[in-house]
Write a protein that holds these residues in place. Structure first.
Motif, PDB file in Angstrom:
ATOM      1  N   ALA A   8       0.841  -1.028   0.014  1.00  0.00           N
ATOM      2  CA  ALA A   8       0.029  -0.049   0.131  1.00  0.00           C
ATOM      3  C   ALA A   8       0.746   1.365  -0.019  1.00  0.00           C
ATOM      4  N   ARG A   9       0.532   2.085  -0.744  1.00  0.00           N
ATOM      5  CA  ARG A   9       1.174   3.433  -0.946  1.00  0.00           C
ATOM      6  C   ARG A   9       0.478   4.433  -0.216  1.00  0.00           C
ATOM      7  N   ALA A  10       1.088   5.628   0.437  1.00  0.00           N
ATOM      8  CA  ALA A  10       0.139   6.367   1.141  1.00  0.00           C
ATOM      9  C   ALA A  10      -0.339   7.187   0.357  1.00  0.00           C
ATOM     10  N   LEU A  11      -1.629   7.709   0.764  1.00  0.00           N
ATOM     11  CA  LEU A  11      -2.301   8.773  -0.014  1.00  0.00           C
ATOM     12  C   LEU A  11      -2.201  10.129   0.356  1.00  0.00           C
ATOM     13  N   ALA A  12      -1.756  10.338   1.632  1.00  0.00           N
ATOM     14  CA  ALA A  12      -1.429  11.714   2.213  1.00  0.00           C
ATOM     15  C   ALA A  12      -0.718  12.618   1.262  1.00  0.00           C
ATOM     16  N   TRP A  13      -1.402  14.021   1.189  1.00  0.00           N
ATOM     17  CA  TRP A  13      -0.638  14.819   0.393  1.00  0.00           C
ATOM     18  C   TRP A  13       0.836  15.141   0.933  1.00  0.00           C
ATOM     19  N   ASN A  46      -4.443   4.860  -9.796  1.00  0.00           N
ATOM     20  CA  ASN A  46      -4.002   4.286  -8.525  1.00  0.00           C
ATOM     21  C   ASN A  46      -4.925   5.097  -7.452  1.00  0.00           C
ATOM     22  N   ILE A  47      -4.783   6.585  -7.382  1.00  0.00           N
ATOM     23  CA  ILE A  47      -5.593   7.012  -6.433  1.00  0.00           C
ATOM     24  C   ILE A  47      -7.021   6.958  -6.569  1.00  0.00           C
ATOM     25  N   SER A  48      -7.465   6.841  -7.746  1.00  0.00           N
ATOM     26  CA  SER A  48      -9.085   6.775  -7.583  1.00  0.00           C
ATOM     27  C   SER A  48      -9.638   5.293  -7.146  1.00  0.00           C
ATOM     28  N   GLN A  49      -8.927   4.355  -7.041  1.00  0.00           N
ATOM     29  CA  GLN A  49      -9.049   2.908  -6.757  1.00  0.00           C
ATOM     30  C   GLN A  49      -8.861   2.964  -5.213  1.00  0.00           C
ATOM     31  N   LYS A  50      -8.337   3.969  -4.536  1.00  0.00           N
ATOM     32  CA  LYS A  50      -7.892   3.738  -2.902  1.00  0.00           C
ATOM     33  C   LYS A  50      -9.006   4.002  -2.259  1.00  0.00           C
ATOM     34  N   ASP A  51      -8.994   3.142  -0.969  1.00  0.00           N
ATOM     35  CA  ASP A  51     -10.174   3.328   0.105  1.00  0.00           C
ATOM     36  C   ASP A  51      -9.322   3.494   1.411  1.00  0.00           C
ATOM     37  N   ILE A  52     -10.175   3.595   2.443  1.00  0.00           N
ATOM     38  CA  ILE A  52      -9.462   3.631   3.798  1.00  0.00           C
ATOM     39  C   ILE A  52      -8.668   2.547   4.071  1.00  0.00           C
ATOM     40  N   CYS A  69      -3.105  16.549   7.333  1.00  0.00           N
ATOM     41  CA  CYS A  69      -1.650  16.414   6.956  1.00  0.00           C
ATOM     42  C   CYS A  69      -1.702  14.863   6.637  1.00  0.00           C
ATOM     43  N   HIS A  70      -2.144  13.977   7.430  1.00  0.00           N
ATOM     44  CA  HIS A  70      -1.881  12.529   7.003  1.00  0.00           C
ATOM     45  C   HIS A  70      -3.384  11.807   6.972  1.00  0.00           C
ATOM     46  N   GLY A  71      -4.520  12.495   7.212  1.00  0.00           N
ATOM     47  CA  GLY A  71      -5.749  11.951   7.276  1.00  0.00           C
ATOM     48  C   GLY A  71      -6.796  11.930   6.023  1.00  0.00           C
ATOM     49  N   THR A  72      -8.093  11.633   6.621  1.00  0.00           N
ATOM     50  CA  THR A  72      -9.108  11.645   5.576  1.00  0.00           C
ATOM     51  C   THR A  72      -9.208  13.068   4.717  1.00  0.00           C
ATOM     52  N   SER A  73      -9.168  13.946   5.785  1.00  0.00           N
ATOM     53  CA  SER A  73      -9.626  15.447   5.435  1.00  0.00           C
ATOM     54  C   SER A  73      -8.220  15.966   4.074  1.00  0.00           C
ATOM     55  N   GLY A  74      -7.425  15.706   4.319  1.00  0.00           N
ATOM     56  CA  GLY A  74      -6.277  15.867   3.696  1.00  0.00           C
ATOM     57  C   GLY A  74      -6.377  15.397   2.354  1.00  0.00           C
ATOM     58  N   ALA A  75      -6.585  14.003   2.333  1.00  0.00           N
ATOM     59  CA  ALA A  75      -6.909  13.346   0.974  1.00  0.00           C
ATOM     60  C   ALA A  75      -8.051  13.851   0.388  1.00  0.00           C
ATOM     61  N   LEU A  76      -8.977  14.289   1.186  1.00  0.00           N
ATOM     62  CA  LEU A  76     -10.367  14.890   0.459  1.00  0.00           C
ATOM     63  C   LEU A  76     -10.092  16.252  -0.204  1.00  0.00           C
ATOM     64  N   ARG A  84      -9.026  16.232 -12.170  1.00  0.00           N
ATOM     65  CA  ARG A  84      -9.226  15.189 -13.224  1.00  0.00           C
ATOM     66  C   ARG A  84     -10.487  14.306 -12.664  1.00  0.00           C
ATOM     67  N   GLN A  85     -11.334  13.884 -13.754  1.00  0.00           N
ATOM     68  CA  GLN A  85     -12.596  13.364 -13.407  1.00  0.00           C
ATOM     69  C   GLN A  85     -12.678  12.061 -12.696  1.00  0.00           C
ATOM     70  N   GLN A  86     -11.516  11.333 -13.189  1.00  0.00           N
ATOM     71  CA  GLN A  86     -11.367  10.083 -12.591  1.00  0.00           C
ATOM     72  C   GLN A  86     -11.337  10.116 -11.047  1.00  0.00           C
ATOM     73  N   ILE A  87     -10.525  10.903 -10.497  1.00  0.00           N
ATOM     74  CA  ILE A  87     -10.533  11.102  -9.366  1.00  0.00           C
ATOM     75  C   ILE A  87     -11.435  11.743  -8.462  1.00  0.00           C
ATOM     76  N   LYS A  88     -12.023  12.729  -9.326  1.00  0.00           N
ATOM     77  CA  LYS A  88     -13.384  13.308  -8.563  1.00  0.00           C
ATOM     78  C   LYS A  88     -14.493  12.370  -8.085  1.00  0.00           C
ATOM     79  N   THR A  89     -14.684  11.448  -8.759  1.00  0.00           N
ATOM     80  CA  THR A  89     -15.658  10.141  -8.675  1.00  0.00           C
ATOM     81  C   THR A  89     -15.460   9.844  -7.235  1.00  0.00           C
ATOM     82  N   SER A  90     -14.206   9.724  -6.601  1.00  0.00           N
ATOM     83  CA  SER A  90     -14.126   9.187  -5.359  1.00  0.00           C
ATOM     84  C   SER A  90     -14.332  10.401  -4.073  1.00  0.00           C
ATOM     85  N   LYS A  91     -14.544  11.582  -4.700  1.00  0.00           N
ATOM     86  CA  LYS A  91     -14.883  12.683  -3.807  1.00  0.00           C
ATOM     87  C   LYS A  91     -15.780  12.269  -2.731  1.00  0.00           C
TER      88      LYS A  91
END
Length: 160
Positions: A8-13, A46-52, A69-76, A84-91
């Protein structure tokens, strides 16, 4: 952390795929489309397929890190910023995860949030109201979703 045979690769910004993608998109815009689109497209996919569960966002004791920094609101926040529309679908998924984590992360009876910090080799949830690791960053992220004119508060992090 491993899931499905892949690390798993980190999602954090701040240290993950979203930050890398944002930097590549910004560099590509400034440099005049010199970056291979396949690199950007691969990260977007890769990002569009991520979940918690495969995002490397900390979870412990039924709580999830909802911080900027490291959590769900930063990812959001970055998902909201990256065009990028493909990422926006996971918003919606990340909005739901952020709200759910806020509901589950009640620390000392407050509707507050905290970060999972490692103190004396033991990880503990610590209440924090700051921008990076606390309720301020989460609040600004949620306010930005409701009012897109709040668009420059994150310029200190180069995420605007």
């Amino acid at each position: 952390m491993h899931h499905g045979g892949e690390q798993a690769r980190a999602l954090a910004w701040c240290q993950g795929d979203l930050g890398i993608l944002k930097a590549l998109i910004d560099a590509d815009r400034v440099a005049g489309s010199l970056i291979q689109t396949s690199v950007i497209d691969s990260l977007v996919k890769n990002i569009s397929q991520k979940d918690i569960f495969n995002s490397d966002i900390d979870t412990k004791d039924g709580k999830t890190d909802s911080t900027f920094c490291h959590g769900t609101s930063g990812a959001l926040h970055l998902i909201n910023r990256i065009d990028r529309q493909q990422i926006k679908t996971s918003k919606k998924y990340w909005i739901d995860e952020t709200i759910k984590s806020l509901e589950n992360n009640r620390i000392t009876g407050l509707s507050s949030t905290g970060s999972l910090f490692y103190i004396n080799e033991k990880s503990e949830w610590i209440e924090d109201h700051g921008l990076l690791y606390g309720s301020t960053g989460i609040g600004l992220t949620l306010l930005t979703l409701m009012d897109p004119s709040l668009k420059n508060w994150d310029s200190i992090f180069l995420t605007n």
